[in-house]
Design a protein around this motif. Structure first.
Motif, PDB file in Angstrom:
ATOM      1  N   THR A 394      38.403  44.463  35.196  1.00 48.65           N
ATOM      2  CA  THR A 394      37.518  43.641  36.133  1.00 48.65           C
ATOM      3  C   THR A 394      38.086  42.967  37.359  1.00 48.65           C
ATOM      4  OG1 THR A 394      37.626  41.471  35.024  1.00 48.65           O
ATOM      5  CG2 THR A 394      36.057  42.939  34.058  1.00 48.65           C
ATOM      6  N   GLY A 395      37.261  42.882  38.378  1.00 48.22           N
ATOM      7  CA  GLY A 395      37.741  42.399  39.588  1.00 48.22           C
ATOM      8  C   GLY A 395      38.535  41.155  39.465  1.00 48.22           C
ATOM      9  N   GLY A 396      38.142  40.215  38.703  1.00 45.76           N
ATOM     10  CA  GLY A 396      38.703  38.947  38.584  1.00 45.76           C
ATOM     11  C   GLY A 396      40.148  39.024  37.929  1.00 45.76           C
ATOM     12  N   PHE A 397      40.184  39.988  37.200  1.00 46.45           N
ATOM     13  CA  PHE A 397      41.792  40.174  36.762  1.00 46.45           C
ATOM     14  C   PHE A 397      42.794  40.408  38.086  1.00 46.45           C
ATOM     15  CE2 PHE A 397      44.967  43.209  35.486  1.00 46.45           C
ATOM     16  CZ  PHE A 397      45.886  42.224  34.428  1.00 46.45           C
ATOM     17  N   ILE A 398      42.217  41.249  38.719  1.00 48.05           N
ATOM     18  CA  ILE A 398      43.098  41.966  39.983  1.00 48.05           C
ATOM     19  C   ILE A 398      43.465  40.710  40.869  1.00 48.05           C
ATOM     20  CG2 ILE A 398      43.161  43.256  42.002  1.00 48.05           C
ATOM     21  CD1 ILE A 398      43.496  44.800  39.374  1.00 48.05           C
ATOM     22  N   SER A 399      42.547  39.883  41.271  1.00 45.15           N
ATOM     23  CA  SER A 399      42.764  38.818  42.257  1.00 45.15           C
ATOM     24  C   SER A 399      43.494  37.803  41.459  1.00 45.15           C
ATOM     25  CB  SER A 399      41.609  38.033  42.525  1.00 45.15           C
ATOM     26  OG  SER A 399      40.473  37.713  41.378  1.00 45.15           O
ATOM     27  N   LYS A 400      43.468  37.344  40.204  1.00 48.56           N
ATOM     28  CA  LYS A 400      44.330  36.429  39.438  1.00 48.56           C
ATOM     29  C   LYS A 400      45.729  36.987  39.310  1.00 48.56           C
ATOM     30  CE  LYS A 400      40.614  33.633  37.109  1.00 48.56           C
ATOM     31  NZ  LYS A 400      40.102  33.448  36.012  1.00 48.56           N
ATOM     32  N   TRP A 401      45.837  38.300  39.102  1.00 51.35           N
ATOM     33  CA  TRP A 401      47.270  39.031  39.171  1.00 51.35           C
ATOM     34  C   TRP A 401      47.964  38.838  40.229  1.00 51.35           C
ATOM     35  CZ3 TRP A 401      50.667  40.232  35.339  1.00 51.35           C
ATOM     36  CH2 TRP A 401      51.553  41.106  35.981  1.00 51.35           C
ATOM     37  N   VAL A 402      47.179  39.151  41.345  1.00 50.57           N
ATOM     38  CA  VAL A 402      47.592  39.027  42.751  1.00 50.57           C
ATOM     39  C   VAL A 402      48.092  37.688  43.112  1.00 50.57           C
ATOM     40  CG1 VAL A 402      47.284  39.620  45.123  1.00 50.57           C
ATOM     41  CG2 VAL A 402      46.600  41.256  43.637  1.00 50.57           C
ATOM     42  N   LEU A 403      47.348  36.708  42.608  1.00 52.00           N
ATOM     43  CA  LEU A 403      47.561  35.368  42.904  1.00 52.00           C
ATOM     44  C   LEU A 403      49.107  34.983  42.333  1.00 52.00           C
ATOM     45  CD1 LEU A 403      46.704  32.609  44.230  1.00 52.00           C
ATOM     46  CD2 LEU A 403      45.500  32.055  42.297  1.00 52.00           C
ATOM     47  N   ILE A 404      49.128  35.199  40.979  1.00 51.24           N
ATOM     48  CA  ILE A 404      50.217  35.177  40.342  1.00 51.24           C
ATOM     49  C   ILE A 404      51.570  35.658  40.914  1.00 51.24           C
ATOM     50  CG2 ILE A 404      51.573  35.487  37.850  1.00 51.24           C
ATOM     51  CD1 ILE A 404      48.653  35.068  36.748  1.00 51.24           C
ATOM     52  N   LEU A 471      33.420  46.205  38.436  1.00 48.10           N
ATOM     53  CA  LEU A 471      34.188  46.936  37.427  1.00 48.10           C
ATOM     54  C   LEU A 471      35.097  47.635  38.397  1.00 48.10           C
ATOM     55  CD1 LEU A 471      31.618  47.803  34.724  1.00 48.10           C
ATOM     56  CD2 LEU A 471      33.537  46.483  34.597  1.00 48.10           C
ATOM     57  N   TYR A 472      34.542  48.384  39.564  1.00 46.36           N
ATOM     58  CA  TYR A 472      35.132  49.297  40.300  1.00 46.36           C
ATOM     59  C   TYR A 472      36.461  48.627  40.870  1.00 46.36           C
ATOM     60  CZ  TYR A 472      36.273  52.060  44.509  1.00 46.36           C
ATOM     61  OH  TYR A 472      37.249  52.910  45.450  1.00 46.36           O
ATOM     62  N   LEU A 473      36.192  47.423  41.251  1.00 45.41           N
ATOM     63  CA  LEU A 473      37.088  46.750  42.177  1.00 45.41           C
ATOM     64  C   LEU A 473      38.226  46.270  40.975  1.00 45.41           C
ATOM     65  CD1 LEU A 473      35.204  44.696  44.624  1.00 45.41           C
ATOM     66  CD2 LEU A 473      36.703  46.386  45.182  1.00 45.41           C
ATOM     67  N   GLY A 474      38.075  46.205  39.824  1.00 48.51           N
ATOM     68  CA  GLY A 474      38.877  45.940  38.681  1.00 48.51           C
ATOM     69  C   GLY A 474      39.662  47.305  38.285  1.00 48.51           C
TER      70      GLY A 474
END
Length: 502
Positions: A394-404, A471-474
């Motif tokens: 999901t997109g939220g995983f990507i943004s949090k991963w990049v933040l970490i 979903l696509y952005l994830g």
């Protein structure tokens, strides 16, 4: 030529179209017209984004008066991303609003609703486009005044919408006052209102007047973006506004304010300003506190819109956390989260609006067993909820991963490992409040005596579009990450911030 006027067209198109909505003979026609205008603005914004991505920042001198004497629109890559995002949210929300709004406001107000929506849309686009500091204030007030009206229109369903709109008006006015006082102090020092010119004139100046201006401007924008603890207006405004209004505001208003904050921090003041490191430390601390405070409050709320409203305050904390790193990776991560959060929260609030349309309530008790009665809406909500938590794919995983990743690449007064653990812990709090709703929808027995209306396609299709985009952005977010990182490099100038190894 059209390409020469691209920086100004996405702003003036909805502004000129707004009064036309009032003149159209029926409400559905005014909504369809507003939708066509929003899609036109979106197409123009994407064209502008492509132009800036390949050719650099775009400038447009209004009336032919060049900067710094005239008012100039200057759109950098980050601004083009935000303009495309705002116009996309308007283009998707307006078809949804045509169906949903008839059940939530009085019939004679519908044409005025679409006019106010377009004015709000134009104001948000103008905040991003203008290169004149005072015009940022003007466009902020254009969007804010129309937003107060849009929130108040929810009074047909719940009279508390009037109180929410009044609270928003009072606090929004305070924020605007702080902002314009700060601009006045900067004008006293520099004698100009052009953002780039202010930056040039302030080189070497780090006195009490400049520091006071910095504090006033940052505080004013912080109130507009609902930064903890200046978030008091947001939960009630989101909860009691009509569903389409909430979906649009949650995905655009605070995102535009985040961009305004970025532009003043990095384009106007920059890293040479001695007070900047103190401000970024404040962003770090308040961002972390906001993530935990708002998530904790959300767990104990019984109104689903209120739960999601408090989650928005928490998500703003993630964006501020990325900004506080003051590095290319950190600011890039903040921009990625701006986009991802806009998409996921739009899907969530559209799903909540669909439930309200079907059962007439957004209390948690009304969600019992909805998976059996409204499987499509339930699926869309769960996709948005999983993204809010940060589940992989999901997109939220990507943004949090990049933040970490950005956290590990920065130097902070708080240990990096502690910041990362707090990001993860905050996501676990999201599991609690999203899990409550999911449990109620999936596992509790439905009330078979409660009637459920069919949700029209005009609401279902935009909701599924946003859920699908989440979903696509994830799955394929590489292009977005690269684009946001390039935008961050443009904002930071040299590409380097405090302690960055980028």
């Amino acid at each position: 030529m059209l390409l020469d006027d691209l920086p100004v067209l996405p702003v003036i198109l909805p502004l000129i179209a707004a009064p036309v909505c009032l003149l159209l003979p029926n409400n559905k026609l005014s909504g369809s017209f507003a939708t066509v205008v929003a899609w036109g603005a979106f197409i123009l914004s994407v064209m502008l984004l492509q132009q800036i991505a390949t050719g650099g920042a775009a400038e447009y001198a209004l009336g032919g008066w060049a900067s710094p004497l005239g008012i100039v629109y200057r759109i950098d890559l980050a601004g083009a991303i935000v303009m495309s995002l705002v116009s996309l949210m308007a283009a998707v929300t307006l078809p949804y609003a045509i169906e949903s709004i008839r059940a939530e406001i009085n019939g004679y107000q519908i044409s005025a609703f679409f006019a106010m929506f377009l004015i709000c849309f134009a104001g948000l686009m103008g905040v991003v486009a203008t290169g004149d500091a005072f015009n940022v204030f003007v466009f902020l007030e254009i969007s804010s005044l129309s937003t107060y009206t849009l929130v108040a229109l929810g009074a047909k369903r719940d009279r508390r919408a009037l109180t929410a709109a009044f609270t928003y008006l009072v606090l929004g006015t305070i924020g605007a006052t702080f902002f314009v006082i700060g601009l006045g102090l900067l004008y006293q020092v520099t004698g100009t209102l052009n953002m780039l010119d202010i930056n040039e004139q302030m080189q070497g100046q780090d006195n009490k007047v400049v520091r006071a201006g910095y504090a006033f401007i940052v505080t004013g924008i912080a109130l507009k973006l609902a930064m903890f603890p200046l978030h008091r207006w947001l939960p009630d405004a989101y909860t009691y506004a009509p569903s389409a209004v909430t979906a649009f505001l949650a995905s655009t208003s605070t995102k535009v304010a985040i961009y305004a904050m970025l532009r003043f921090l990095f384009t106007v003041f920059g890293f040479s300003f001695g007070f900047a490191d103190v401000a970024f430390t404040f962003f770090l601390i308040l961002g972390l506190i906001g993530m935990f405070y708002a998530s904790t409050v959300a767990i104990f709320r019984e109104d689903v819109k209120m739960i999601l409203a408090y989650s928005s305050v928490a998500q703003i904390g993630y964006m501020l956390l990325g900004i506080s790193f003051a590095t290319v990776d950190g600011v890039g991560a903040a921009l990625v989260h701006v986009v991802q959060h806009a998409v996921m929260k739009s899907a969530l609030f559209m799903a909540v609006g669909a439930v309200f349309f079907a059962v007439g309530s957004h209390r948690l008790s009304a969600y019992k067993g909805l998976a059996k009665k409204m499987p499509i809406t339930t699926a869309a909500f769960l996709i948005g909820g999983l993204s809010l938590i940060g589940v992989p794919l999901t997109g939220g995983f990507i943004s949090k991963w990049v933040l970490i990743q950005a956290a590990f690449g920065s130097v902070q007064p708080v240990p990096t490992l502690l910041i990362v653990l707090m990001i993860v812990a905050s996501s676990l709090l999201a599991v609690a409040y999203v899990g409550r709703i999911a449990w109620t929808m999936l596992l509790e027995d439905p009330d078979n005596n409660a009637p459920v209306k069919a949700v029209p396609l005009g609401m279902t299709i935009p909701m599924l579009l946003m859920a699908g985009l989440t979903l696509y952005l994830g799955i394929d977010a590489g292009g977005l990450i690269e684009l946001c990182r390039a935008a961050a490099e443009s904002l930071l100038g040299t590409g380097l911030g405090f302690g960055s190894a980028s």
